[in-house]
Design a protein around this motif. Structure first.
Motif, PDB file in Angstrom:
ATOM      1  N   PRO A  26       1.175  -1.101   0.337  1.00 49.17           N
ATOM      2  CA  PRO A  26      -0.250  -0.186   0.016  1.00 49.17           C
ATOM      3  C   PRO A  26       0.815   1.161   0.116  1.00 49.17           C
ATOM      4  N   PHE A  27       2.040   1.478   0.419  1.00 48.79           N
ATOM      5  CA  PHE A  27       3.147   2.564   0.874  1.00 48.79           C
ATOM      6  C   PHE A  27       2.939   2.800  -1.141  1.00 48.79           C
ATOM      7  N   PHE A  28       3.143   2.493  -1.817  1.00 55.42           N
ATOM      8  CA  PHE A  28       3.582   3.035  -3.557  1.00 55.42           C
ATOM      9  C   PHE A  28       1.875   2.895  -4.419  1.00 55.42           C
ATOM     10  N   HIS A  29       0.466   2.794  -2.843  1.00 55.40           N
ATOM     11  CA  HIS A  29      -0.620   2.907  -3.960  1.00 55.40           C
ATOM     12  C   HIS A  29      -0.740   4.449  -4.132  1.00 55.40           C
ATOM     13  N   PRO A  30      -1.436   5.045  -5.609  1.00 54.22           N
ATOM     14  CA  PRO A  30      -1.812   6.364  -5.324  1.00 54.22           C
ATOM     15  C   PRO A  30      -2.914   6.188  -3.864  1.00 54.22           C
ATOM     16  N   VAL A  31      -3.071   7.790  -3.404  1.00 55.59           N
ATOM     17  CA  VAL A  31      -4.155   7.643  -2.903  1.00 55.59           C
ATOM     18  C   VAL A  31      -5.611   7.461  -3.766  1.00 55.59           C
ATOM     19  N   SER A  32      -6.854   7.311  -3.146  1.00 54.75           N
ATOM     20  CA  SER A  32      -8.020   6.795  -4.137  1.00 54.75           C
ATOM     21  C   SER A  32      -8.560   8.512  -3.959  1.00 54.75           C
ATOM     22  N   GLY A  33      -9.148   8.580  -4.935  1.00 57.16           N
ATOM     23  CA  GLY A  33     -10.484   9.879  -5.139  1.00 57.16           C
ATOM     24  C   GLY A  33     -11.544   9.729  -3.742  1.00 57.16           C
ATOM     25  N   PHE A  34     -11.353   7.954  -3.438  1.00 56.98           N
ATOM     26  CA  PHE A  34     -12.695   8.201  -2.391  1.00 56.98           C
ATOM     27  C   PHE A  34     -12.177   8.458  -1.274  1.00 56.98           C
ATOM     28  N   ASP A  35     -11.073   8.737  -0.985  1.00 55.24           N
ATOM     29  CA  ASP A  35     -10.661   8.732   0.046  1.00 55.24           C
ATOM     30  C   ASP A  35      -9.889   9.715   0.669  1.00 55.24           C
ATOM     31  N   LEU A  36      -9.169  10.782  -0.432  1.00 54.13           N
ATOM     32  CA  LEU A  36      -9.557  11.804  -0.373  1.00 54.13           C
ATOM     33  C   LEU A  36      -9.706  13.262  -1.580  1.00 54.13           C
ATOM     34  N   PRO A  37     -11.072  13.613  -2.073  1.00 52.97           N
ATOM     35  CA  PRO A  37     -11.555  14.534  -2.980  1.00 52.97           C
ATOM     36  C   PRO A  37      -9.679  14.784  -3.890  1.00 52.97           C
ATOM     37  N   ARG A  38      -9.782  14.508  -5.090  1.00 47.64           N
ATOM     38  CA  ARG A  38      -9.284  14.775  -6.365  1.00 47.64           C
ATOM     39  C   ARG A  38      -8.353  15.820  -5.707  1.00 47.64           C
ATOM     40  N   PHE A  39      -9.010  17.069  -5.954  1.00 48.99           N
ATOM     41  CA  PHE A  39      -8.546  18.785  -5.212  1.00 48.99           C
ATOM     42  C   PHE A  39      -8.063  19.074  -4.351  1.00 48.99           C
ATOM     43  N   ALA A  40      -7.973  18.318  -2.994  1.00 49.97           N
ATOM     44  CA  ALA A  40      -7.175  18.064  -2.210  1.00 49.97           C
ATOM     45  C   ALA A  40      -6.672  17.550  -1.964  1.00 49.97           C
ATOM     46  N   GLY A  41      -4.845  18.081  -0.988  1.00 47.12           N
ATOM     47  CA  GLY A  41      -3.633  17.645  -0.826  1.00 47.12           C
ATOM     48  C   GLY A  41      -2.894  17.594  -1.674  1.00 47.12           C
ATOM     49  N   VAL A  42      -1.656  17.367  -1.033  1.00 45.25           N
ATOM     50  CA  VAL A  42      -0.406  18.461  -2.076  1.00 45.25           C
ATOM     51  C   VAL A  42      -0.539  17.322  -3.901  1.00 45.25           C
ATOM     52  N   PRO A  43      -0.475  17.883  -4.756  1.00 52.33           N
ATOM     53  CA  PRO A  43      -0.214  16.497  -5.534  1.00 52.33           C
ATOM     54  C   PRO A  43       1.478  16.287  -6.266  1.00 52.33           C
ATOM     55  N   THR A  44       1.012  15.960  -6.438  1.00 51.89           N
ATOM     56  CA  THR A  44       2.312  14.773  -7.064  1.00 51.89           C
ATOM     57  C   THR A  44       1.610  13.629  -8.682  1.00 51.89           C
ATOM     58  N   PHE A  45       2.327  13.148  -9.083  1.00 53.33           N
ATOM     59  CA  PHE A  45       2.140  12.325 -10.156  1.00 53.33           C
ATOM     60  C   PHE A  45       1.348  11.715  -9.696  1.00 53.33           C
ATOM     61  N   MET A  46      -0.468  11.670 -10.540  1.00 53.77           N
ATOM     62  CA  MET A  46      -0.956  10.022 -10.467  1.00 53.77           C
ATOM     63  C   MET A  46      -1.079   9.995  -8.579  1.00 53.77           C
ATOM     64  N   ARG A  47      -0.779  11.105  -7.242  1.00 57.15           N
ATOM     65  CA  ARG A  47      -1.010  10.934  -6.658  1.00 57.15           C
ATOM     66  C   ARG A  47      -0.122   9.955  -5.842  1.00 57.15           C
ATOM     67  N   LEU A  48       1.011   9.644  -6.430  1.00 56.53           N
ATOM     68  CA  LEU A  48       1.883   8.538  -5.842  1.00 56.53           C
ATOM     69  C   LEU A  48       2.724   8.621  -4.813  1.00 56.53           C
ATOM     70  N   PRO A  49       3.278   8.366  -4.176  1.00 57.15           N
ATOM     71  CA  PRO A  49       3.924   8.758  -2.694  1.00 57.15           C
ATOM     72  C   PRO A  49       5.199   9.344  -3.805  1.00 57.15           C
ATOM     73  N   TYR A  50       5.644  10.516  -3.253  1.00 58.30           N
ATOM     74  CA  TYR A  50       7.111  11.043  -3.306  1.00 58.30           C
ATOM     75  C   TYR A  50       7.674  10.727  -2.279  1.00 58.30           C
ATOM     76  N   LEU A  51       9.286  10.226  -3.847  1.00 57.83           N
ATOM     77  CA  LEU A  51      10.036  10.016  -2.496  1.00 57.83           C
ATOM     78  C   LEU A  51      11.689  10.531  -3.245  1.00 57.83           C
ATOM     79  N   THR A  52      12.041  11.197  -2.461  1.00 57.02           N
ATOM     80  CA  THR A  52      13.440  11.105  -2.946  1.00 57.02           C
ATOM     81  C   THR A  52      15.226  10.228  -3.259  1.00 57.02           C
ATOM     82  N   PRO A  53      15.780  10.675  -3.383  1.00 54.53           N
ATOM     83  CA  PRO A  53      16.825   9.612  -3.645  1.00 54.53           C
ATOM     84  C   PRO A  53      17.857   9.154  -2.180  1.00 54.53           C
ATOM     85  N   ASP A  54      17.097   9.466  -1.448  1.00 52.91           N
ATOM     86  CA  ASP A  54      18.003   9.220   0.677  1.00 52.91           C
ATOM     87  C   ASP A  54      16.792   8.835   1.327  1.00 52.91           C
ATOM     88  N   HIS A  55      16.108   8.659   0.606  1.00 51.88           N
ATOM     89  CA  HIS A  55      14.673   7.913   1.227  1.00 51.88           C
ATOM     90  C   HIS A  55      15.198   6.532   1.073  1.00 51.88           C
TER      91      HIS A  55
END
Length: 323
Positions: A5-34
């Motif tokens: 589930p860590f790598f799954h996008p946020v569902s529009g059923f859980d958080l409206p698609r206009f809400a939250g910080v936008p990442t590509f396809m609502r995926l987790p944001y990872l830097t190279p040191d993560h």
């Protein structure tokens, strides 16, 4: 099949698609040191840079608008049933920070970023940026051997230089890539070419090197399925890069780009050609030249995000076939 589930996008059923910080396809944001960076299989990366643009600028703003538009993407493909976020670990790896005042420095930064990505075993899916972006990406991906390439574009981007000797513009990346041995020209096909021309220098170079050019007249006469069957044959079994310039699509459907050309494919054909990549061994892919200043409505960006989702689906099958 991964279901972390860590790598799954946020569902529009859980958080409206206009809400939250936008990442590509609502995926987790990872830097190279993560700590989970190396578990990523496909990394979505923004390259907000358009210093190679020679006329209408704006693609430096493309990745941000594409991220916002991509929040409209859901988890499942409508016809194939593919659920790419369950088939592989995907993440937004952020943006490469360019130097807008220095083209060579920016290209070095881009290559260095993609070196880290490829060394971690991650297949990149890039949002540009103008088309010069592809050259420094290829420098990282083709270190072991030249790649094949399937290009969707109105233009060949094979010119030698601009303005009496400027070698690095969005009209020259694939000339440099062939010269540098990053691409095997016999495994390169360029699809959708059209528009008025300065001269025939670029097409003469293509024919001399064995690059297959499919002009828009041939594309329309044969249809996407037949053209893509030939493209898969040209790419063969070797690793292949897919580059998609949004100006491949007719400006009636994608006006937000720097060098539009009339007479192109529809938005549905824009998706069809990506579906025709199934079976290609994809080493990486990009979607470039979305220019928000020329389409503030966001329609071009939404088409671009939809194309990126289609690319993710074929990349998932390509990665899964390699085990």
């Amino acid at each position: 099949m991964t279901r972390d589930p860590f790598f799954h996008p946020v569902s529009g059923f859980d958080l409206p698609r206009f809400a939250g910080v936008p990442t590509f396809m609502r995926l987790p944001y990872l830097t190279p040191d993560h700590p989970r960076f190396a578990e990523t299989q496909v990394g979505l990366i923004g390259v907000p840079w358009d210093s190679g643009t020679t006329n209408r600028p704006g693609p430096r703003h493309g990745p941000r608008q594409l991220r916002d538009a991509s929040t409209m993407i859901r988890a499942q493909h409508p016809t194939s049933g593919m659920r790419p976020f369950e088939a592989m670990n995907c993440a937004d790896l952020g943006d490469v920070g360019p130097n807008p005042a220095d083209i060579p420095d920016s290209m070095a930064r881009i290559t260095a970023f993609y070196d880290r990505v490829t060394q971690a075993g991650i297949t990149p899916l890039t949002a540009g940026g103008d088309h010069l972006t592809t050259l420094p990406v290829l420098r990282a991906l083709a270190r072991r051997a030249p790649l094949g390439m399937i290009l969707f574009d109105s233009h060949t981007d094979l010119y030698h230089s601009y303005f009496g000797g400027t070698m690095y513009t969005h009209g020259t990346p694939f000339r440099r890539a062939v010269e540098e041995g990053l691409l095997d020209p016999k495994r390169v096909v360029m699809i959708g070419l059209r528009g008025t021309m300065y001269d025939t220098e670029d097409r003469d170079f293509a024919r001399a090197e064995g690059i297959r050019l499919i002009l828009i007249e041939e594309f329309h006469a044969r249809g996407p399925a037949d053209v893509m069957a030939e493209a898969r044959g040209i790419a063969g079994a070797g690793e292949t890069y897919v580059s998609y310039d949004i100006d491949f699509v007719d400006p009636a459907f994608a006006p937000g780009t720097g060098t539009p050309e009339v007479g192109g494919p529809t938005s549905f054909q824009a998706l069809e050609v990506v579906r025709g990549l199934d079976g290609v061994r994809i080493a990486g892919a990009d979607l470039v030249e979305v220019s928000p200043p020329f389409d503030p409505s966001g329609g071009t960006a939404f088409l671009g995000a939809s194309i990126m989702f289609e690319l993710l689906c074929v990349m998932a099958r390509s990665i899964r076939s390699r085990g």
